[in-house]
Design an enzyme around this catalytic site. Sequence first.
Site, PDB file in Angstrom:
ATOM      1  N   GLU A  63       9.749  15.532  15.987  1.00 53.91           N
ATOM      2  CA  GLU A  63      10.099  15.432  14.572  1.00 53.91           C
ATOM      3  C   GLU A  63       9.240  16.411  13.774  1.00 53.91           C
ATOM      4  OE1 GLU A  63      10.995  11.928  11.371  1.00 53.91           O
ATOM      5  OE2 GLU A  63       9.114  11.798  12.465  1.00 53.91           O
ATOM      6  N   CYS A  80      13.192  10.805   7.355  1.00 52.83           N
ATOM      7  CA  CYS A  80      13.140  10.303   8.731  1.00 52.83           C
ATOM      8  C   CYS A  80      14.490  10.407   9.432  1.00 52.83           C
ATOM      9  CB  CYS A  80      12.655   8.859   8.744  1.00 52.83           C
ATOM     10  SG  CYS A  80      13.592   7.763   7.655  1.00 52.83           S
ATOM     11  N   LYS A  85       0.849  -1.202   0.000  1.00 55.51           N
ATOM     12  CA  LYS A  85       0.000   0.000   0.000  1.00 55.51           C
ATOM     13  C   LYS A  85       0.876   1.240   0.000  1.00 55.51           C
ATOM     14  CE  LYS A  85      -1.838   2.727   3.023  1.00 55.51           C
ATOM     15  NZ  LYS A  85      -1.935   4.001   2.276  1.00 55.51           N
ATOM     16  N   GLU A 125      10.163   0.986  10.598  1.00 53.16           N
ATOM     17  CA  GLU A 125      11.165   2.044  10.403  1.00 53.16           C
ATOM     18  C   GLU A 125      10.410   3.348  10.564  1.00 53.16           C
ATOM     19  OE1 GLU A 125      12.835   5.044   9.034  1.00 53.16           O
ATOM     20  OE2 GLU A 125      12.748   4.143   7.042  1.00 53.16           O
TER      21      GLU A 125
END
Length: 492
Positions: A402, A305, A197, A271
């Site tokens: 983040e 990331c 997906k 991850e």
Amino acid sequence: MSDVAKRESGVPAPLAWDYAPAPEARDIVSFETRYGLYIGGEHVEPRSGEWYATISPANEEHLAEVATARAEDVDVAVQAAREAFENGWSALRPAERAKYLFRIARILLERSREFAVAESLNSGKPIKESRDVDLPISAAHFFYYAGWADKLEYAFPNRRPRPVGVTGQIIPWNFPLLMLAWKIAPALACGNTVVLKPSHTTPLTALLFTEVCRQAEVPPGVVNIVTGDGQTGAELVRHPDVDKIAFTGSTEVGKEIQRAIAGTSKRLTLELGGKAANIVFDDAALDQAVEGIINGIYFNQGEVCCAGSRLLVQESIYEQLIVKLKRRMETLRVGDPLDKNTDIGAINSREQLEKIAELVASGEEEGAEIFQPSCALPERGFWFRPTVFTNVAQSYRIAQEEIFGPVLSVLTFRTPEEAVEKANNTAYGLSAGVWTEKGSRILWMAERLRAGVVWANTFNRFDPASPFGGYKESGFGREGGRHGLEPYLRFD
């Protein structure tokens, strides 16, 4: 010296100049008006009857309509993957499986310009990054894992590797094709089948990849692509006939996935997010370090990331480095992702732009000093200027959360011990960077930094032979290298 003073002194003033536009040809890629789901080697309409529009974040241009898969669609895709797994793919000679991966890699390279344009249109990233980073590394992963397909018993001596089965894979919007390659290549090399997906906002290169699968004559059902939103991903995670889930995305969603499969036999690799420290010592080559800092945080608009979003600078060089950094930021070009001169493209979505703006506002409110270069932003689309914050405290949100945008927070340190303590003072542990001329210091720091990847005198460098992954709230499991094979294998 002013231009007037230079003329009076006899020194010629520099000519004013700017980059001429250098647009990549848009017509090299053509999208279908509407894309269905790719199940069992065929494009099919969604049983849900739902569709949504995908756009270009650079100008909000409508690109295509895309199917939304719901529970019944996901079930059909998983059944197709199970049938392909049990009726040929898992039993295929490994050297034969490798041929399909080699074909995919070659076709990606042959169509690399088309895929690069599609990636920049749908994601907003600069064409030079799509062209020079995403596509070559994507193809390299298929080449690399094609080489491992018939060598699994050598990769894991004294063990009998077997494929896991049907793998559900969910990928993010910041590197749509590259994350697809990271997931699909090792899964197929090990003899598994895939239901993938892509992100809701960036499905187009995954849908173009279905054409590559057809060109490479990948057997029906081995690779299935289901598009949709977070609910689609949740249906894939919960499906009882999926043997393994691989997810790349936010820590928040990763935790939800882990809770959802708790108590089941499903395997899981995650991850997740990061808040990487990029650490510059006083003996570093400063001009080189500045380029590494720029690449570490402004590459892909900071939507990375493992971005070096926290800059730790030794106090004795702080002022000098900040001057150089701000001067370099003034040269960054923000604009059309298809212009080969562009350094920073569009933010992927309005939602992400609002998140960045909210966190930047919190940094100003908490007392950090903001600097943004004087660049003009396009009137349409989702844009944010490259930003650096100084006078940042460890407790500020911009130093802890983040941001996933082109925003850098600068802190200082005096000793290597303090640098390690500050670098590790985060919930994340995905990556870090160290800038120094002393090899012994690099090794000393790498041993103590709680990060899955530590770059030395560089940043954001990837290779398919090198494992990538994190600690703490950055997830678990590794992708890339021999380590990336193990999550897709069981051992008798």
